[in-house]
Design a protein around this motif. Structure first.
Motif, PDB file in Angstrom:
ATOM      1  N   SER A  97      24.938  13.082 -16.322  1.00  0.00           N
ATOM      2  CA  SER A  97      23.436  12.574 -16.082  1.00  0.00           C
ATOM      3  C   SER A  97      23.926  10.867 -17.147  1.00  0.00           C
ATOM      4  CB  SER A  97      22.294  12.970 -17.150  1.00  0.00           C
ATOM      5  OG  SER A  97      21.245  11.992 -17.265  1.00  0.00           O
ATOM      6  N   THR A  98      24.011  10.578 -17.106  1.00  0.00           N
ATOM      7  CA  THR A  98      23.354   8.976 -17.417  1.00  0.00           C
ATOM      8  C   THR A  98      22.681   8.364 -18.634  1.00  0.00           C
ATOM      9  OG1 THR A  98      22.454   7.166 -15.802  1.00  0.00           O
ATOM     10  CG2 THR A  98      24.842   8.196 -15.398  1.00  0.00           C
ATOM     11  N   GLN A  99      21.425   9.426 -17.955  1.00  0.00           N
ATOM     12  CA  GLN A  99      20.216   9.787 -19.336  1.00  0.00           C
ATOM     13  C   GLN A  99      20.462   9.778 -20.016  1.00  0.00           C
ATOM     14  OE1 GLN A  99      16.636  10.182 -17.365  1.00  0.00           O
ATOM     15  NE2 GLN A  99      15.824   9.542 -18.689  1.00  0.00           N
ATOM     16  N   ASP A 100      21.113  10.974 -20.384  1.00  0.00           N
ATOM     17  CA  ASP A 100      20.714  11.482 -21.587  1.00  0.00           C
ATOM     18  C   ASP A 100      21.956  12.590 -21.638  1.00  0.00           C
ATOM     19  OD1 ASP A 100      19.414  14.768 -20.220  1.00  0.00           O
ATOM     20  OD2 ASP A 100      21.208  13.713 -19.667  1.00  0.00           O
ATOM     21  N   GLY A 101      23.453  11.514 -21.243  1.00  0.00           N
ATOM     22  CA  GLY A 101      24.334  12.578 -21.349  1.00  0.00           C
ATOM     23  C   GLY A 101      24.420  14.467 -20.866  1.00  0.00           C
ATOM     24  N   SER A 102      23.717  14.537 -20.149  1.00  0.00           N
ATOM     25  CA  SER A 102      23.510  16.373 -20.512  1.00  0.00           C
ATOM     26  C   SER A 102      25.036  16.341 -18.868  1.00  0.00           C
ATOM     27  CB  SER A 102      22.371  16.410 -19.688  1.00  0.00           C
ATOM     28  OG  SER A 102      22.029  16.159 -18.778  1.00  0.00           O
ATOM     29  N   THR A 103      25.745  17.840 -18.875  1.00  0.00           N
ATOM     30  CA  THR A 103      26.665  18.565 -18.465  1.00  0.00           C
ATOM     31  C   THR A 103      26.076  19.597 -17.550  1.00  0.00           C
ATOM     32  OG1 THR A 103      27.984  18.954 -20.154  1.00  0.00           O
ATOM     33  CG2 THR A 103      28.477  16.466 -19.551  1.00  0.00           C
ATOM     34  N   HIS A 104      26.399  19.960 -16.434  1.00  0.00           N
ATOM     35  CA  HIS A 104      26.941  21.243 -16.464  1.00  0.00           C
ATOM     36  C   HIS A 104      28.180  20.978 -15.475  1.00  0.00           C
ATOM     37  CE1 HIS A 104      22.295  20.165 -16.684  1.00  0.00           C
ATOM     38  NE2 HIS A 104      22.252  19.514 -16.121  1.00  0.00           N
ATOM     39  N   TYR A 105      28.169  22.719 -15.131  1.00  0.00           N
ATOM     40  CA  TYR A 105      29.818  23.129 -14.396  1.00  0.00           C
ATOM     41  C   TYR A 105      29.423  24.373 -13.905  1.00  0.00           C
ATOM     42  CZ  TYR A 105      32.017  20.158 -18.656  1.00  0.00           C
ATOM     43  OH  TYR A 105      32.255  19.547 -19.048  1.00  0.00           O
ATOM     44  N   LEU A 106      30.392  24.279 -12.713  1.00  0.00           N
ATOM     45  CA  LEU A 106      30.746  25.626 -12.200  1.00  0.00           C
ATOM     46  C   LEU A 106      31.117  27.108 -12.985  1.00  0.00           C
ATOM     47  CD1 LEU A 106      30.460  26.744  -9.107  1.00  0.00           C
ATOM     48  CD2 LEU A 106      33.138  26.091  -9.113  1.00  0.00           C
ATOM     49  N   ASP A 107      30.445  27.798 -12.850  1.00  0.00           N
ATOM     50  CA  ASP A 107      31.031  28.789 -13.803  1.00  0.00           C
ATOM     51  C   ASP A 107      32.033  29.177 -13.804  1.00  0.00           C
ATOM     52  OD1 ASP A 107      27.914  31.200 -13.697  1.00  0.00           O
ATOM     53  OD2 ASP A 107      28.453  29.322 -14.133  1.00  0.00           O
ATOM     54  N   ALA A 108      33.283  29.309 -12.692  1.00  0.00           N
ATOM     55  CA  ALA A 108      34.293  29.457 -12.139  1.00  0.00           C
ATOM     56  C   ALA A 108      35.119  28.281 -13.092  1.00  0.00           C
ATOM     57  CB  ALA A 108      34.672  29.226 -11.322  1.00  0.00           C
ATOM     58  N   VAL A 109      34.703  27.188 -13.892  1.00  0.00           N
ATOM     59  CA  VAL A 109      35.517  26.079 -14.089  1.00  0.00           C
ATOM     60  C   VAL A 109      34.878  26.157 -15.691  1.00  0.00           C
ATOM     61  CG1 VAL A 109      36.320  24.983 -11.858  1.00  0.00           C
ATOM     62  CG2 VAL A 109      34.695  24.710 -13.406  1.00  0.00           C
ATOM     63  N   LYS A 110      33.834  26.831 -15.939  1.00  0.00           N
ATOM     64  CA  LYS A 110      33.348  26.752 -17.296  1.00  0.00           C
ATOM     65  C   LYS A 110      34.374  27.335 -18.870  1.00  0.00           C
ATOM     66  CE  LYS A 110      28.508  27.416 -16.471  1.00  0.00           C
ATOM     67  NZ  LYS A 110      26.925  28.039 -16.919  1.00  0.00           N
ATOM     68  N   GLY A 111      34.304  26.281 -19.963  1.00  0.00           N
ATOM     69  CA  GLY A 111      35.345  26.099 -20.690  1.00  0.00           C
ATOM     70  C   GLY A 111      37.135  25.855 -20.093  1.00  0.00           C
ATOM     71  N   ARG A 112      37.322  25.227 -18.831  1.00  0.00           N
ATOM     72  CA  ARG A 112      38.669  25.735 -18.473  1.00  0.00           C
ATOM     73  C   ARG A 112      38.579  23.344 -18.460  1.00  0.00           C
ATOM     74  NH1 ARG A 112      41.240  25.954 -14.115  1.00  0.00           N
ATOM     75  NH2 ARG A 112      39.136  26.772 -13.053  1.00  0.00           N
ATOM     76  N   PHE A 113      37.157  23.030 -17.728  1.00  0.00           N
ATOM     77  CA  PHE A 113      37.486  21.666 -16.855  1.00  0.00           C
ATOM     78  C   PHE A 113      35.652  20.769 -18.061  1.00  0.00           C
ATOM     79  CE2 PHE A 113      37.932  22.351 -11.929  1.00  0.00           C
ATOM     80  CZ  PHE A 113      39.509  22.801 -12.937  1.00  0.00           C
TER      81      PHE A 113
END
Length: 123
Positions: A51-67
């Protein structure tokens, strides 16, 4: 609005790669930028968003910790740092813009799309 991806390529399993997405022409104060991928014969899926508003990020479970997704606001560019790549990550990677700053990984919430960059992970 124009989104231009670059930085894809052919890498070996375990290698890193960091595609980038240059965003041009968005006049919204706040919005979300997402990375999506589509492998042959599969539906497009959301990989990560920021998000450009607060910088919050989200990830697909399969890439968490790698991307890791990041944004350089001075360059209007978003990066997707991909580590420990596996063959299952092979796909065309697209960046996209959603007009809602809290949009996450739902393809239907994204309105503007880039042309995609191919990422191939093979030994």
């Amino acid at each position: 609005v124009q989104l231009v991806e670059s930085g894809g390529g052919l890498v070996q399993p375990g290698d890193p790669l960091t595609p980038s997405c240059a965003v041009h022409g968005v006049t919204l104060s706040f919005y979300a930028i997402g990375w999506f991928r589509q492998a042959p014969g599969k539906e497009r899926e959301g990989v990560s968003s920021i998000s450009t508003q607060d910088g919050s990020t989200h990830y697909l479970d399969a890439v968490k910790g790698r991307f890791t997704i990041s944004r350089d606001s001075t360059k209007n560019t978003v990066y997707l740092q991909m580590n420990s790549l596996i063959p299952g990550d092979t796909a065309v990677y697209y960046c996209a813009v959603a007009i809602l700053s809290y949009s996450r990984l739902n393809v239907d919430e994204y309105y503007y799309w880039g042309q995609g960059t191919q990422v191939t992970v093979a030994s």
